[in-house]
Design a protein around this motif. Sequence first.
Motif, PDB file in Angstrom:
ATOM      1  N   GLY A  42      10.786 -12.504 -29.810  1.00  0.00           N
ATOM      2  CA  GLY A  42      11.611 -13.259 -28.671  1.00  0.00           C
ATOM      3  C   GLY A  42      13.042 -12.553 -28.494  1.00  0.00           C
ATOM      4  N   GLU A  43      13.606 -11.905 -29.528  1.00  0.00           N
ATOM      5  CA  GLU A  43      14.868 -11.218 -29.423  1.00  0.00           C
ATOM      6  C   GLU A  43      14.567 -10.039 -28.502  1.00  0.00           C
ATOM      7  OE1 GLU A  43      16.881 -12.828 -33.451  1.00  0.00           O
ATOM      8  OE2 GLU A  43      16.094 -10.629 -33.146  1.00  0.00           O
ATOM      9  N   SER A  83       9.315  -0.432 -26.778  1.00  0.00           N
ATOM     10  CA  SER A  83       9.051  -1.163 -25.466  1.00  0.00           C
ATOM     11  C   SER A  83      10.362  -2.172 -25.299  1.00  0.00           C
ATOM     12  CB  SER A  83       7.864  -1.888 -25.484  1.00  0.00           C
ATOM     13  OG  SER A  83       7.631  -2.627 -24.460  1.00  0.00           O
ATOM     14  N   SER A  84      10.623  -2.902 -26.104  1.00  0.00           N
ATOM     15  CA  SER A  84      11.650  -4.080 -25.969  1.00  0.00           C
ATOM     16  C   SER A  84      13.061  -3.205 -25.871  1.00  0.00           C
ATOM     17  CB  SER A  84      11.815  -4.901 -27.224  1.00  0.00           C
ATOM     18  OG  SER A  84      12.868  -5.822 -27.065  1.00  0.00           O
ATOM     19  N   THR A  89      13.662  -6.102 -22.900  1.00  0.00           N
ATOM     20  CA  THR A  89      12.822  -7.244 -22.663  1.00  0.00           C
ATOM     21  C   THR A  89      12.612  -7.968 -24.019  1.00  0.00           C
ATOM     22  OG1 THR A  89      10.838  -5.992 -22.800  1.00  0.00           O
ATOM     23  CG2 THR A  89      11.798  -6.741 -20.490  1.00  0.00           C
ATOM     24  N   PRO A  90      12.123  -9.125 -24.041  1.00  0.00           N
ATOM     25  CA  PRO A  90      11.906  -9.806 -25.448  1.00  0.00           C
ATOM     26  C   PRO A  90      10.859  -8.958 -26.206  1.00  0.00           C
ATOM     27  CG  PRO A  90      12.454 -11.491 -23.686  1.00  0.00           C
ATOM     28  CD  PRO A  90      12.255 -10.206 -22.905  1.00  0.00           C
ATOM     29  N   SER A  91      11.223  -8.874 -27.492  1.00  0.00           N
ATOM     30  CA  SER A  91      10.177  -8.456 -28.282  1.00  0.00           C
ATOM     31  C   SER A  91       8.986  -9.353 -28.799  1.00  0.00           C
ATOM     32  CB  SER A  91      10.959  -7.818 -29.578  1.00  0.00           C
ATOM     33  OG  SER A  91      10.082  -7.214 -30.488  1.00  0.00           O
TER      34      SER A  91
END
Length: 192
Positions: A42-43, A83-84, A89-91
């Motif tokens: 989410g982070e 990717s994050s 973007t959120p992990s």
Amino acid sequence: MFNQLDASVARFIQLTAEELELFHSLLQFKKVKKKQFLLQEGEVCDFEAYLLKGCCRSYYLDKEGTETILLFAVEDWWVSDLSSFSEQTPSNMFIETVEDCEMLLINYANKMQLFEQVPKFEKFYRLLVQRSLGVLQKRFYASVSQTAEERYLAFMEKYPHIVQRVPQHQIARYIGVSPEFLSKVRSNMYKK
């Protein structure tokens, strides 16, 4: 503190003293105790970390809370959620220390500055990503074409320096089996 990283970078690109100085200025040194999260689901991952000392693991949790370990990172390895970090973007993964760690981190803004001021770093990071993708492809192929015993033997052969540093239940999750199943595999191996 930078010698180990500088030697790693020098395997891919040659830098001037000024370029190295700029690179060093964009890094942050960090000590992290064992069993601490560098990233949680989410982070947004805002770091790429080069390990000077210690061991980390990256993993996902499924809906039942079962871990799937993607990788173990030790000295002279990088760890991040690519990717994050790249997309900001959120992990959907966790990065946790397995041992006390010392690392050098670069954040997203500093990496973009590094690419602008020293374009050859784009080559360095491209080569790192290519190697990582190759490792993941081989690992995926092994997961669908090898038995658990073959995957365990391959892990022990390829990463003998990690086998003694991480718990067996985490190795089980890395090779894609339950800890109980790995225990049976190991027992059968030792009987042979």
